[in-house]
Design a protein around this motif. Structure first.
Motif, short mmCIF file in Angstrom:
data_model
loop_
_atom_site.label_atom_id
_atom_site.label_comp_id
_atom_site.label_asym_id
_atom_site.label_seq_id
_atom_site.Cartn_x
_atom_site.Cartn_y
_atom_site.Cartn_z
N ILE A 8 4.08 6.46 10.82
CA ILE A 8 4.41 5.46 9.65
C ILE A 8 5.63 5.41 9.27
O ILE A 8 6.13 4.26 9.06
CB ILE A 8 3.52 6.14 8.43
N THR A 19 0.90 -1.22 -0.01
CA THR A 19 0.12 -0.06 -0.04
C THR A 19 0.93 1.36 -0.04
O THR A 19 1.81 1.41 0.64
CB THR A 19 -1.04 -0.10 1.37
N ILE A 57 -2.10 4.66 3.55
CA ILE A 57 -1.92 4.26 4.89
C ILE A 57 -2.57 5.60 5.61
O ILE A 57 -2.93 5.37 6.83
CB ILE A 57 -0.77 3.80 5.25
N ILE A 97 0.31 -0.96 11.32
CA ILE A 97 0.84 -0.45 10.18
C ILE A 97 2.33 -1.16 9.94
O ILE A 97 3.06 -0.98 10.86
CB ILE A 97 1.08 1.34 10.45
N HIS A 119 4.71 -2.77 2.59
CA HIS A 119 4.14 -1.68 3.50
C HIS A 119 2.78 -2.17 3.36
O HIS A 119 2.07 -2.22 2.27
CB HIS A 119 4.57 -0.41 2.96
N LEU A 146 -1.16 -2.14 5.81
CA LEU A 146 -2.09 -1.63 7.01
C LEU A 146 -3.24 -2.97 7.21
O LEU A 146 -3.76 -3.15 6.23
CB LEU A 146 -2.81 -0.48 6.77
#
Length: 450
Positions: free
Chosen positions: A328, A216, A221, A245, A253, A255
C-alpha cells in the motif's frame, strides 16, 4: 537515404504524408517513435509484400494491430510498421460453434459481434486492444476464471512467416507453433492474419461489480486487502475481479474492485458481503444486465489514450499484514506531475489453472494474481520523473513476486526472456529457430536464438 515505396501494396504512410503524425501514435502517448513507413494492410498480399520490401531494404519490421504495447514495441524509429488494423472481419459460425476473426480485430468489435448473439468471450477489458496481441500473450480478462485465458479458446491460427509463407497452426498441424502462439507474446514468430476460437455456451446476463472506496484511510485499505486475499482462497469460478489500490489526484487514496460475475445480483452480493462497509466513502454497485452491456460499461471506463509507465508480475505467496502495508505504501505518494498511480491485483485461478504450465507457452498458470503497477501523467515534461518512480517501486515488487507478464511488459527487465517465459524458454527458442531462423521478426524484447 531515399526509398522507393512502389513495391509496397496497401495504404502507405510515410513521413512526408499529412496524416503521419496521427498514424504513428500509440495508445500510450508516452511512446514517441518515428517509423520510416507504416503499411496499413488490407489482405495477406499486402503483408507479404511489406515483409519482402523490408528485407530487400534491410529494414526492421514491427507488427501492429491495436497500438497497445506498453513499451511501444509494435512501432519504432526507422522501421517498417506492418499495421493489420484494417483486417477486421469477424465470421460467427454457430453450426460449427466457432468464431473466426482477422488479425486486426479489437476487443470491442469482438464483444459486440458475439454479445449480440449472447455469447460471452474471455477477452480483455480495454476496447481498442488487438485481440491477436491479447491472445498471443495468453490474455487475462474478467472472464478468465470461468473460460480460461483468451488463448485457451483458440483452435487455429494463421500466420505469415519471415519468408512470406502462410502457415496454419492447430493441435494437429504445426502444433509446436500453435503451442507457442498461446502465451509467448506478439511479434516473435510472424504476422497473425486470422484466429479461430471455440464459442462457449450462450450466457445472456451477468452482474457487473463496481466497489470504489474513495478518500479512504490506510487501515481501511488494509482491511479490504485482507478480505480480498481471503476471498480468493475458495472463490466461485464464475467470478473474477481486479483490485486497484490507488492514489488519484481526483479521488485521493482508495481501493477499487471491478469484476464480472456470471450469475445473479443476489448471488454476487452474498459472495461480496465482506466488502460492504469497508469505508464511509464506499460506492457498492452491483448491476445485473446483459453480458454485452457489462463489457460495454467496462470498456467505456477506459480513456481514449494515456501517458503512462507500468509493469506486471505474478503473485504466488500469501501476504502478511506487514507485506500489505509495504504494498500500500508504494502508492502513498505520486511522482511529480502524476495524476494517478496504482498497484493492482488481477485475479487468476479457476479455469486458468485447469491447464498445466507446460500445456501452452503461458508458464505462470498456477499464480494467484498478476500484480500490476502504473503511474499516469498528462504533461510530457514529467515523463522522466514518472518512469523513474515506477522503476524504483518495481524493485520492491520484484522481491515479492515471480516472473513477468508478457502483456504487461517492462523495458528495464534483466533476463527478460527468463522472466516472461520461465521454464518454457528453451522450447520457445527451439520453435523460434524453426520458424524464424534469421530472426527477421523481432523487437527489443523478442525471443533470441544463436
Amino acid at each position: 537515404m531515399k526509398f522507393d515505396y512502389s513495391g509496397l501494396t496497401g495504404e502507405i504512410t510515410t513521413r512526408e504524408d499529412f496524416n503521419y503524425e496521427e498514424d504513428r501514435k500509440s495508445w500510450n502517448r508516452a511512446i514517441q517513435k518515428y517509423p520510416l513507413v507504416i503499411v496499413f494492410c488490407k489482405n495477406k498480399k499486402d503483408i507479404i509484400s511489406a515483409i519482402g520490401w523490408a528485407k530487400k531494404n534491410s529494414l526492421e519490421i514491427r507488427i501492429r494491430s491495436g497500438r497497445h504495447h506498453y513499451e511501444g514495441y509494435s512501432t519504432g524509429n526507422d522501421v517498417v510498421v506492418i499495421d493489420i488494423s484494417k483486417m477486421n472481419e469477424i465470421i460467427v459460425d454457430e453450426e460449427k460453434n466457432i468464431v473466426r476473426i482477422q488479425g486486426g480485430v479489437r476487443n470491442r468489435e469482438l464483444y459486440e459481434a458475439l454479445g449480440r448473439r449472447e455469447y460471452p468471450f474471455p477477452g480483455g477489458g480495454c476496447p481498442t486492444v488487438g485481440v491477436s496481441g491479447l491472445v498471443l500473450g495468453g490474455g487475462w480478462g474478467y472472464s478468465s476464471r470461468l473460460f480460461g485465458l483468451a488463448a485457451d479458446s483458440l483452435t487455429e491460427a494463421e500466420m505469415i512467416d519471415y519468408e512470406g509463407k502462410i502457415i496454419v497452426a492447430t493441435e494437429d498441424c504445426n502444433n509446436d507453433l500453435f503451442w507457442a502462439l498461446r502465451g509467448a507474446g506478439g511479434g516473435n514468430f510472424g504476422v497473425i492474419t486470422s484466429m479461430t476460437f471455440k464459442l462457449p455456451k450462450k450466457i445472456k446476463m451477468a452482474t457487473l461489480i463496481d466497489i470504489d472506496c474513495r478518500n479512504t484511510k490506510f487501515h481501511e485499505i488494509i482491511k479490504g486487502f485482507k478480505k480480498w486475499q481471503k476471498l480468493y482462497k475458495d472463490l466461485d469460478r464464475r467470478i473474477n475481479l481486479k483490485m486497484g489500490i490507488y492514489n488519484s489526484k481526483e479521488k485521493g487514496h482508495g481501493l477499487r474492485i471491478t469484476g464480472i460475475f456470471y450469475g445473479s445480483r443476489e448471488e454476487a452480493d452474498l459472495i461480496l458481503q465482506s466488502f460492504k462497509g469497508i469505508s464511509k466513502n464506499e460506492i457498492y454497485d452491483l448491476n445485473y444486465t446483459t453480458v454485452l452491456e457489462v463489457n460495454r460499461i467496462i470498456q467505456d471506463s477506459h480513456p481514449p489514450y494515456e501517458k503512462y509507465k507500468s509493469s506486471g508480475r505474478f503473485v504466488y505467496d500469501d501476504y502478511s499484514e506487514a507485506d500489505m502495508k509495504n504494498i500500500i505504501n508504494l502508492v502513498k505518494d505520486r511522482a511529480e506531475g502524476s495524476t494517478y498511480t496504482a498497484v493492482s491485483l488481477y485475479g487468476l485461478g479457476g479455469a486458468v489453472k485447469d491447464r498445466g504450465k507446460r500445456d501452452t507457452a503461458f508458464y505462470y498458470r498456477d499464480a494467484k494474481f498478476i500484480m500490476g503497477f502504473q503511474s499516469v501523467w498528462e504533461d510530457p515534461k514529467y515523463a522522466l520523473e514518472n518512469v523513474e518512480f515506477v522503476k524504483e517501486k518495481v524493485k520492491y515488487i520484484k522481491e515479492i513476486t515471480k516472473g513477468s507478464y508478457i502483456n504487461f511488459p517492462c523495458a528495464e527487465l534483466e533476463e527478460y526472456e527468463k522472466e516472461y517465459y520461465g521454464g518454457n524458454l528453451e522450447k520457445l527458442k527451439e520453435i523460434k529457430r524453426k520458424y524464424d531462423p534469421q530472426q527477421i521478426i523481432k523487437f527489443p524484447q523478442s525471443i533470441t536464438v544463436k
